[in-house]
Design a protein around this motif. Structure first.
Motif, PDB file in Angstrom:
ATOM      1  N   ALA A  98     -23.603   9.364   6.338  1.00  0.00           N
ATOM      2  CA  ALA A  98     -24.526   9.321   7.273  1.00  0.00           C
ATOM      3  C   ALA A  98     -24.692   8.028   7.060  1.00  0.00           C
ATOM      4  N   VAL A  99     -24.079   7.126   7.968  1.00  0.00           N
ATOM      5  CA  VAL A  99     -24.495   5.741   7.526  1.00  0.00           C
ATOM      6  C   VAL A  99     -25.010   4.850   9.563  1.00  0.00           C
ATOM      7  N   ARG A 100     -26.575   4.499   9.090  1.00  0.00           N
ATOM      8  CA  ARG A 100     -26.788   3.657  10.689  1.00  0.00           C
ATOM      9  C   ARG A 100     -26.143   2.023   9.536  1.00  0.00           C
ATOM     10  N   GLY A 101     -26.058   0.988  11.402  1.00  0.00           N
ATOM     11  CA  GLY A 101     -25.451  -0.412  11.066  1.00  0.00           C
ATOM     12  C   GLY A 101     -25.843  -0.972  12.534  1.00  0.00           C
ATOM     13  N   ARG A 102     -25.393  -1.858  12.034  1.00  0.00           N
ATOM     14  CA  ARG A 102     -24.792  -3.205  12.965  1.00  0.00           C
ATOM     15  C   ARG A 102     -23.750  -3.696  13.340  1.00  0.00           C
ATOM     16  N   PHE A 103     -23.261  -3.588  13.941  1.00  0.00           N
ATOM     17  CA  PHE A 103     -22.004  -4.630  14.158  1.00  0.00           C
ATOM     18  C   PHE A 103     -22.115  -5.555  14.880  1.00  0.00           C
ATOM     19  N   GLU A 104     -21.536  -7.234  14.814  1.00  0.00           N
ATOM     20  CA  GLU A 104     -21.041  -8.208  15.383  1.00  0.00           C
ATOM     21  C   GLU A 104     -20.153  -9.007  15.446  1.00  0.00           C
ATOM     22  N   GLY A 105     -19.458  -8.956  16.966  1.00  0.00           N
ATOM     23  CA  GLY A 105     -18.305  -8.948  16.391  1.00  0.00           C
ATOM     24  C   GLY A 105     -17.737  -9.682  17.844  1.00  0.00           C
ATOM     25  N   VAL A 106     -16.426  -9.325  18.388  1.00  0.00           N
ATOM     26  CA  VAL A 106     -15.564  -9.211  19.574  1.00  0.00           C
ATOM     27  C   VAL A 106     -14.667  -8.858  20.190  1.00  0.00           C
ATOM     28  N   GLN A 107     -15.540  -7.616  21.045  1.00  0.00           N
ATOM     29  CA  GLN A 107     -15.004  -7.122  22.237  1.00  0.00           C
ATOM     30  C   GLN A 107     -14.271  -7.093  23.481  1.00  0.00           C
ATOM     31  N   ASP A 108     -13.157  -7.406  23.585  1.00  0.00           N
ATOM     32  CA  ASP A 108     -12.264  -7.735  25.255  1.00  0.00           C
ATOM     33  C   ASP A 108     -13.313  -9.154  25.422  1.00  0.00           C
ATOM     34  N   PHE A 120      -4.504   2.736  16.262  1.00  0.00           N
ATOM     35  CA  PHE A 120      -5.711   2.658  16.695  1.00  0.00           C
ATOM     36  C   PHE A 120      -6.339   1.497  15.761  1.00  0.00           C
ATOM     37  N   TYR A 121      -6.063   1.612  14.184  1.00  0.00           N
ATOM     38  CA  TYR A 121      -6.377   0.302  14.400  1.00  0.00           C
ATOM     39  C   TYR A 121      -5.538  -1.078  13.807  1.00  0.00           C
ATOM     40  N   GLU A 122      -4.810  -1.045  14.298  1.00  0.00           N
ATOM     41  CA  GLU A 122      -3.652  -2.305  13.967  1.00  0.00           C
ATOM     42  C   GLU A 122      -3.134  -2.474  15.728  1.00  0.00           C
ATOM     43  N   THR A 123      -3.328  -1.952  16.258  1.00  0.00           N
ATOM     44  CA  THR A 123      -3.371  -2.156  18.033  1.00  0.00           C
ATOM     45  C   THR A 123      -4.199  -1.172  18.877  1.00  0.00           C
ATOM     46  N   GLY A 124      -4.951  -0.775  18.721  1.00  0.00           N
ATOM     47  CA  GLY A 124      -5.927   0.053  19.846  1.00  0.00           C
ATOM     48  C   GLY A 124      -7.108   0.021  19.757  1.00  0.00           C
ATOM     49  N   ARG A 125      -7.700  -0.669  18.378  1.00  0.00           N
ATOM     50  CA  ARG A 125      -9.659  -1.571  18.299  1.00  0.00           C
ATOM     51  C   ARG A 125      -9.893  -2.167  19.061  1.00  0.00           C
ATOM     52  N   PRO A 126     -10.580  -1.364  20.123  1.00  0.00           N
ATOM     53  CA  PRO A 126     -11.038  -2.839  20.860  1.00  0.00           C
ATOM     54  C   PRO A 126     -11.960  -3.755  20.367  1.00  0.00           C
ATOM     55  N   LEU A 127     -12.504  -3.947  18.870  1.00  0.00           N
ATOM     56  CA  LEU A 127     -13.481  -5.061  18.220  1.00  0.00           C
ATOM     57  C   LEU A 127     -12.672  -5.465  17.467  1.00  0.00           C
ATOM     58  N   GLU A 128     -13.112  -6.655  17.277  1.00  0.00           N
ATOM     59  CA  GLU A 128     -12.273  -7.475  16.148  1.00  0.00           C
ATOM     60  C   GLU A 128     -13.346  -8.757  15.604  1.00  0.00           C
ATOM     61  N   ASP A 129     -12.764  -9.344  14.951  1.00  0.00           N
ATOM     62  CA  ASP A 129     -13.477 -10.727  14.049  1.00  0.00           C
ATOM     63  C   ASP A 129     -14.754 -10.507  13.746  1.00  0.00           C
ATOM     64  N   GLY A 130     -15.244  -9.491  13.546  1.00  0.00           N
ATOM     65  CA  GLY A 130     -16.603  -8.461  13.768  1.00  0.00           C
ATOM     66  C   GLY A 130     -16.648  -8.247  11.855  1.00  0.00           C
ATOM     67  N   GLU A 131     -18.594  -8.339  12.126  1.00  0.00           N
ATOM     68  CA  GLU A 131     -18.770  -8.098  10.623  1.00  0.00           C
ATOM     69  C   GLU A 131     -19.761  -6.501  10.986  1.00  0.00           C
ATOM     70  N   HIS A 132     -19.634  -6.084   9.723  1.00  0.00           N
ATOM     71  CA  HIS A 132     -20.584  -4.624   9.506  1.00  0.00           C
ATOM     72  C   HIS A 132     -21.885  -4.407   9.215  1.00  0.00           C
TER      73      HIS A 132
END
Length: 119
Positions: A77-87, A52-64
């Motif tokens: 439990a963790v609450r946050g925001r992700f900003e990056g690239v998907q597709d 999943f992390y090597e080839t299947g994760r749809p998110l990239e170039d991001g930061e949590h």
């Protein structure tokens, strides 16, 4: 209920994902890890997590960005925001994750919820 929740390991998870340090990341998980995301099949076991992390994760170039971390018993439990690239498109969304720890201190189950339909 055990008291194995490790807030530092949960926080470290996001740094390792953002740094694409998948070897370090996989070291946080139990061999029997189960990762559930709404609307998608569960990911089960370290081999599937690695794939999943090597080839299947749809998110990239991001930061949590982590806003809140709450530990109780065996769960963090963790609450946050992700900003990056998907597709190929820039995305930003909120998330809530739950990390359940086993008796050895590894993440044995993980659940992710977002304010998007798919990730």
């Amino acid at each position: 209920m055990t008291n194995n929740a490790d807030p530092d390991a949960a926080r470290r998870y996001y740094d390792l994902v953002d740094d694409e340090d998948y070897e370090g990341l996989l070291g946080l998980f139990s061999p029997d890890i189960v990762y559930e995301r709404p609307g998608q099949p569960a990911i089960e076991g370290l081999a599937d997590m690695e794939a999943f992390y090597e080839t299947g994760r749809p998110l990239e170039d991001g930061e949590h960005t982590v806003f809140d971390v709450v530990a109780d018993g065996d769960t963090v439990a963790v609450r946050g925001r992700f900003e990056g690239v998907q597709d190929g498109e820039t995305v930003a969304f909120g998330f809530a994750d739950f990390h359940e720890f086993d008796d050895e201190g590894f993440i044995a189950r993980r659940y992710t919820y977002t304010d998007r339909d798919t990730v």
